[in-house]
Motif scaffolding. Structure first.
Motif, PDB file in Angstrom:
ATOM      1  N   LEU A   8      44.614   1.023   6.915  1.00 19.96           N
ATOM      2  CA  LEU A   8      43.455   1.752   5.928  1.00 19.96           C
ATOM      3  C   LEU A   8      44.370   2.227   4.608  1.00 19.96           C
ATOM      4  N   SER A   9      45.198   3.176   5.010  1.00 19.26           N
ATOM      5  CA  SER A   9      46.127   3.849   3.894  1.00 19.26           C
ATOM      6  C   SER A   9      46.778   2.884   3.248  1.00 19.26           C
ATOM      7  N   ALA A  10      47.119   1.662   3.586  1.00 18.19           N
ATOM      8  CA  ALA A  10      47.882   0.893   2.749  1.00 18.19           C
ATOM      9  C   ALA A  10      47.067   0.171   1.802  1.00 18.19           C
ATOM     10  N   THR A  11      45.856   0.285   1.932  1.00 16.03           N
ATOM     11  CA  THR A  11      45.067  -0.501   1.079  1.00 16.03           C
ATOM     12  C   THR A  11      44.370   0.516  -0.223  1.00 16.03           C
ATOM     13  N   LEU A  12      44.781   1.837   0.173  1.00 16.94           N
ATOM     14  CA  LEU A  12      44.317   2.847  -0.651  1.00 16.94           C
ATOM     15  C   LEU A  12      45.347   3.446  -1.623  1.00 16.94           C
ATOM     16  N   PHE A  13      46.598   3.601  -1.163  1.00 17.53           N
ATOM     17  CA  PHE A  13      47.738   4.118  -2.096  1.00 17.53           C
ATOM     18  C   PHE A  13      49.093   3.759  -1.527  1.00 17.53           C
ATOM     19  N   ASN A  14      50.136   3.762  -2.426  1.00 15.89           N
ATOM     20  CA  ASN A  14      51.230   3.589  -1.846  1.00 15.89           C
ATOM     21  C   ASN A  14      52.288   4.534  -2.658  1.00 15.89           C
ATOM     22  N   MET A  30      40.765   5.935  -5.749  1.00 13.84           N
ATOM     23  CA  MET A  30      41.595   6.750  -6.169  1.00 13.84           C
ATOM     24  C   MET A  30      41.593   8.179  -5.373  1.00 13.84           C
ATOM     25  N   ILE A  31      42.518   8.965  -5.486  1.00 15.63           N
ATOM     26  CA  ILE A  31      42.636  10.192  -4.842  1.00 15.63           C
ATOM     27  C   ILE A  31      41.705  11.106  -5.630  1.00 15.63           C
ATOM     28  N   GLU A  32      40.598  11.775  -5.349  1.00 15.80           N
ATOM     29  CA  GLU A  32      39.742  12.624  -5.946  1.00 15.80           C
ATOM     30  C   GLU A  32      40.052  14.100  -5.649  1.00 15.80           C
ATOM     31  N   ALA A  33      40.539  14.240  -4.413  1.00 17.87           N
ATOM     32  CA  ALA A  33      40.747  15.640  -4.097  1.00 17.87           C
ATOM     33  C   ALA A  33      41.700  15.672  -2.922  1.00 17.87           C
ATOM     34  N   LEU A  34      42.535  16.732  -2.864  1.00 16.77           N
ATOM     35  CA  LEU A  34      43.623  16.696  -1.842  1.00 16.77           C
ATOM     36  C   LEU A  34      43.935  18.054  -1.281  1.00 16.77           C
ATOM     37  N   HIS A  35      43.841  18.163  -0.019  1.00 18.28           N
ATOM     38  CA  HIS A  35      43.863  19.718   0.699  1.00 18.28           C
ATOM     39  C   HIS A  35      45.169  19.556   1.621  1.00 18.28           C
ATOM     40  N   PRO A  42      38.601   0.484  -3.750  1.00 17.78           N
ATOM     41  CA  PRO A  42      38.784  -1.066  -4.145  1.00 17.78           C
ATOM     42  C   PRO A  42      38.380  -2.027  -3.025  1.00 17.78           C
ATOM     43  N   GLU A  43      38.204  -3.214  -3.404  1.00 15.60           N
ATOM     44  CA  GLU A  43      37.531  -4.126  -2.493  1.00 15.60           C
ATOM     45  C   GLU A  43      38.547  -4.525  -1.277  1.00 15.60           C
ATOM     46  N   GLY A  44      39.689  -4.246  -1.480  1.00 12.64           N
ATOM     47  CA  GLY A  44      40.694  -4.490  -0.355  1.00 12.64           C
ATOM     48  C   GLY A  44      40.442  -3.309   0.723  1.00 12.64           C
ATOM     49  N   ALA A  45      40.158  -2.166   0.275  1.00 13.00           N
ATOM     50  CA  ALA A  45      39.753  -1.073   1.364  1.00 13.00           C
ATOM     51  C   ALA A  45      38.466  -1.335   1.809  1.00 13.00           C
ATOM     52  N   LYS A  46      37.522  -1.678   1.392  1.00 11.74           N
ATOM     53  CA  LYS A  46      36.259  -1.888   1.870  1.00 11.74           C
ATOM     54  C   LYS A  46      36.232  -3.028   2.812  1.00 11.74           C
ATOM     55  N   LYS A  47      36.983  -4.147   2.720  1.00  8.51           N
ATOM     56  CA  LYS A  47      37.169  -5.352   3.411  1.00  8.51           C
ATOM     57  C   LYS A  47      37.931  -4.621   4.745  1.00  8.51           C
ATOM     58  N   ASN A  97      51.199  -4.158  -9.245  1.00 10.84           N
ATOM     59  CA  ASN A  97      49.834  -3.416  -9.101  1.00 10.84           C
ATOM     60  C   ASN A  97      48.884  -4.098  -9.683  1.00 10.84           C
ATOM     61  N   GLU A  98      48.940  -4.855 -10.418  1.00  9.67           N
ATOM     62  CA  GLU A  98      47.889  -6.291 -10.840  1.00  9.67           C
ATOM     63  C   GLU A  98      47.586  -6.811  -9.954  1.00  9.67           C
ATOM     64  N   CYS A  99      48.465  -7.374  -8.701  1.00  9.17           N
ATOM     65  CA  CYS A  99      47.924  -8.314  -7.700  1.00  9.17           C
ATOM     66  C   CYS A  99      47.563  -7.392  -6.432  1.00  9.17           C
ATOM     67  N   ASP A 100      48.014  -6.180  -6.046  1.00 11.86           N
ATOM     68  CA  ASP A 100      47.663  -5.815  -4.528  1.00 11.86           C
ATOM     69  C   ASP A 100      46.452  -5.159  -4.853  1.00 11.86           C
ATOM     70  N   GLY A 101      45.923  -4.623  -5.912  1.00 15.10           N
ATOM     71  CA  GLY A 101      44.473  -4.082  -5.498  1.00 15.10           C
ATOM     72  C   GLY A 101      44.469  -2.713  -5.261  1.00 15.10           C
ATOM     73  N   ILE A 102      45.832  -2.122  -5.311  1.00 18.77           N
ATOM     74  CA  ILE A 102      45.804  -0.675  -4.705  1.00 18.77           C
ATOM     75  C   ILE A 102      45.421   0.280  -6.019  1.00 18.77           C
ATOM     76  N   ASP A 103      44.594   1.266  -5.898  1.00 17.76           N
ATOM     77  CA  ASP A 103      44.254   2.060  -6.940  1.00 17.76           C
ATOM     78  C   ASP A 103      45.037   3.307  -7.220  1.00 17.76           C
ATOM     79  N   THR A 104      45.999   3.571  -6.294  1.00 15.73           N
ATOM     80  CA  THR A 104      46.719   4.793  -6.249  1.00 15.73           C
ATOM     81  C   THR A 104      48.052   4.380  -6.207  1.00 15.73           C
ATOM     82  N   VAL A 105      49.104   4.890  -7.211  1.00 14.81           N
ATOM     83  CA  VAL A 105      50.399   4.504  -7.122  1.00 14.81           C
ATOM     84  C   VAL A 105      51.198   6.051  -7.474  1.00 14.81           C
TER      85      VAL A 105
END
Length: 557
Positions: A118-124, A1-6, A72-77, A447-455
């Motif tokens: 990488l961003s595709a695994t973190l948020f959409n 998830m996004i914790e901080a944005l600048h 998420p695991e997808g991002a780590k992979k 959202n339950e399938c793609d493993g992305i933590d931020t929508v």
């Protein structure tokens, strides 16, 4: 998830620092306050084209950076596959535009392709444009495949399909009209013979140019060499430089006993004499042209250069290019010569590749069919909750006449929004509000399938209001239980359900407009939701309604 944005120097944003929480976060504010700029800034982190118009007026550089935690695991992979350290549970992505534009991962410069992957695994980010894309049936197969988790099957099929396409393309190229092949073969033979007749050699042209230059100056060379030879060796009437150097050395040697300093000078003169003798001995070879007639040799040399120049006009700017053209022509002629054998071989290879591709497509079809019913039911259930009670939704899978990039199926979403109506493609009957709800339903399921933590949703309330907006907000809350949800909205029904409410405003600082953002406390939320509900002035009745909506919303979180 996004914790901080600048965000810094993007459009009317001079500098924003936002700390985000889990659950559902709402961004609201007056129209034109800058909510879209925050989303545009986030889009930069997806690797989209950085338009310089996004840069704040008068600034040379803008930047967006986001700290992602609880990866998420997808991002780590993906990090591991890209060669980055995946042991940490957080990562910083940044993108700058203007001077020194670059994308960075934890401060390290990366290509935009890596940023996109990488961003595709973190948020959409879901915006109104996605609703329009939903009308295009060509996008439906990808949505079904995401639900069915067909990634590996699609990769296998894609590899086999690409092999089949390459064989077919080569076969088609060879199956040209026989007359055309004959004409092409004749032309290639002529070109090869034309080049071979000249018998080109690498480096020959440069040597010929030097030789022609020398031959054109033959008379001057002979005169100059003769003059130097006379000056060195002398004539019957005079002594040359060699004789004078020899006599001078002997004269100095004769006084060495009385004048020791003369000996080194005598030795130097002797060395000069030997050097002059060597030059005199070399002169005949410089002015010699192997006994050949100079004009005849010059004619042959220039004729050779002219032949090379004609080839260069037709086949390449340099001798190397002409020879490369000849090699390619020979290769193409060889292919034509053996075309029939190659066509037979390609036909067999294409047949085998098609069998393998169809086998992979059949597995893909089976998995799609197994998932289609479940996806149809879940979307229909969600749409029913979102005030489309009579809706029927179906994922249609029909066999294609030919294999294509997505397999052997034509996937299309069909819908009937009212009782008694036949199922029809989305593009024929879905309104803007219905499209928004269909896309939300898909996001809810996927959202339950793609493993992305931020929508992130940009004005998901477009085309809906009242009770339906409230239900949309409830669905966003549901997504927020398993993922971080960011939602830009003008709906009080949605905003009152937020776990975190951020207010976007525009103010004037030193004569310039700046977008600001801050988190609302309980009283601030009440005022903002009352503002969204109300007219020109906020009334106590609107505040009371806002308090009630917020209180009711607590039960959904």
């Amino acid at each position: 998830m996004i914790e901080a944005l600048h965000i810094e120097n993007i459009a009317v944003v001079k500098r924003l620092d936002i700390e985000l929480k889990g659950g559902m976060t709402v961004l609201s504010g007056e129209t034109g306050a800058g909510k879209s700029i925050i989303l545009d800034s986030l889009k930069l982190l997806t690797g989209v084209r950085a338009d310089r118009e996004l840069l704040r007026s008068g600034e040379s550089r803008g930047e967006v950076s986001a700290l992602f935690g609880s990866l998420p695991e997808g991002a780590k992979k993906t990090l591991s596959a890209l060669g980055f350290d995946a042991s940490e549970d957080s990562v910083m992505l940044s993108r700058s535009i203007g001077t020194g534009a670059a994308a960075r991962l934890n401060g390290r410069a990366i290509p935009l392709s890596v940023l996109r992957e990488l961003s595709a695994t973190l948020f959409n980010i879901h915006g109104q444009n996605d609703n329009q894309q939903l009308l295009d049936a060509r996008n439906h197969a990808a949505l079904l495949d995401a639900y069915a988790d067909c990634t590996e099957l699609k990769r296998t099929y894609a590899e086999r399909y690409e092999t089949l396409v390459s064989y077919r393309a080569e076969l088609t190229s060879l199956q040209q009209d026989e007359r055309e092949q004959a004409r092409l073969g004749e032309m290639l033979r002529y070109q090869i013979a034309d080049i071979d007749a000249v018998k080109l050699r690498q480096g020959e042209e440069e040597a010929l140019e030097e030789q022609a230059k020398r031959l054109r100056s033959a008379e001057q060379i002979e005169r100059s060499c003769a003059m130097v030879e006379k000056a060195l060796c002398g004539t019957e009437k005079g002594r040359g430089a060699i004789y004078l150097a020899e006599r001078s050395a002997a004269a100095l040697l004769s006084v060495c006993d009385a004048l020791p300093e003369a000996e080194p000078l005598a030795n130097r003169l002797s060395d000069i004499r030997y050097e002059l003798e060597d030059i005199a001995a070399t002169l005949p070879s410089l002015s010699s042209f192997d006994g050949e007639d100079v004009l005849e040799k010059l004619d042959r040399t220039e004729a050779r250069l002219d032949a090379i120049a004609k080839l260069k006009k037709k086949y390449g700017a340099t001798v190397a290019e002409v020879l490369a053209f000849r090699a390619e022509a020979a290769k193409r002629l060889e292919q034509l010569t053996h075309a029939e054998d190659r066509m037979a071989e390609l036909s067999e290879l294409a047949e085998q590749a098609e069998a393998q591709a169809r086998k992979a497509a059949a597995v893909l079809t089976e998995k799609r069919r197994a998932a289609a019913e479940g996806l149809s039911e879940r979307i229909a259930q969600t749409l029913s909750f979102l005030d489309m009670p009579k809706v029927r939704f179906q994922v249609s899978i029909r066999p294609s006449a030919q294999l294509h990039a997505n397999g052997a199926d034509t996937v299309e979403f069909l819908i009937a929004t009212n009782s008694g109506e036949p199922l029809m493609p989305l593009a024929k009957i879905a309104s803007g509000g219905e499209l928004a709800r269909i896309m939300l339903s898909l996001k809810n399921v996927l959202n339950e399938c793609d493993g992305i933590d931020t929508v992130i949703f940009d004005e998901i309330d477009t085309g809906i209001s009242g009770k339906t907006s409230r239900k949309v907000g409830i669905k966003l809350c549901e997504i927020g239980r398993t993922a971080q949800v960011l939602c830009v909205t003008h709906s009080a029904q949605i905003a009152s359900l937020a776990d975190q409410h951020l207010y976007v405003a525009k103010q004037e600082v030193d004569g310039r407009s700046e977008t600001t953002l801050h988190e609302l406390d309980a009283q601030g939320r009440e005022e903002e939701i009352a503002r969204i509900l109300g007219g020109i002035e906020v009334t106590e009745a609107q505040r009371l309604a806002a308090r009630e909506m917020i209180a009711e919303g607590e039960s959904y979180r």
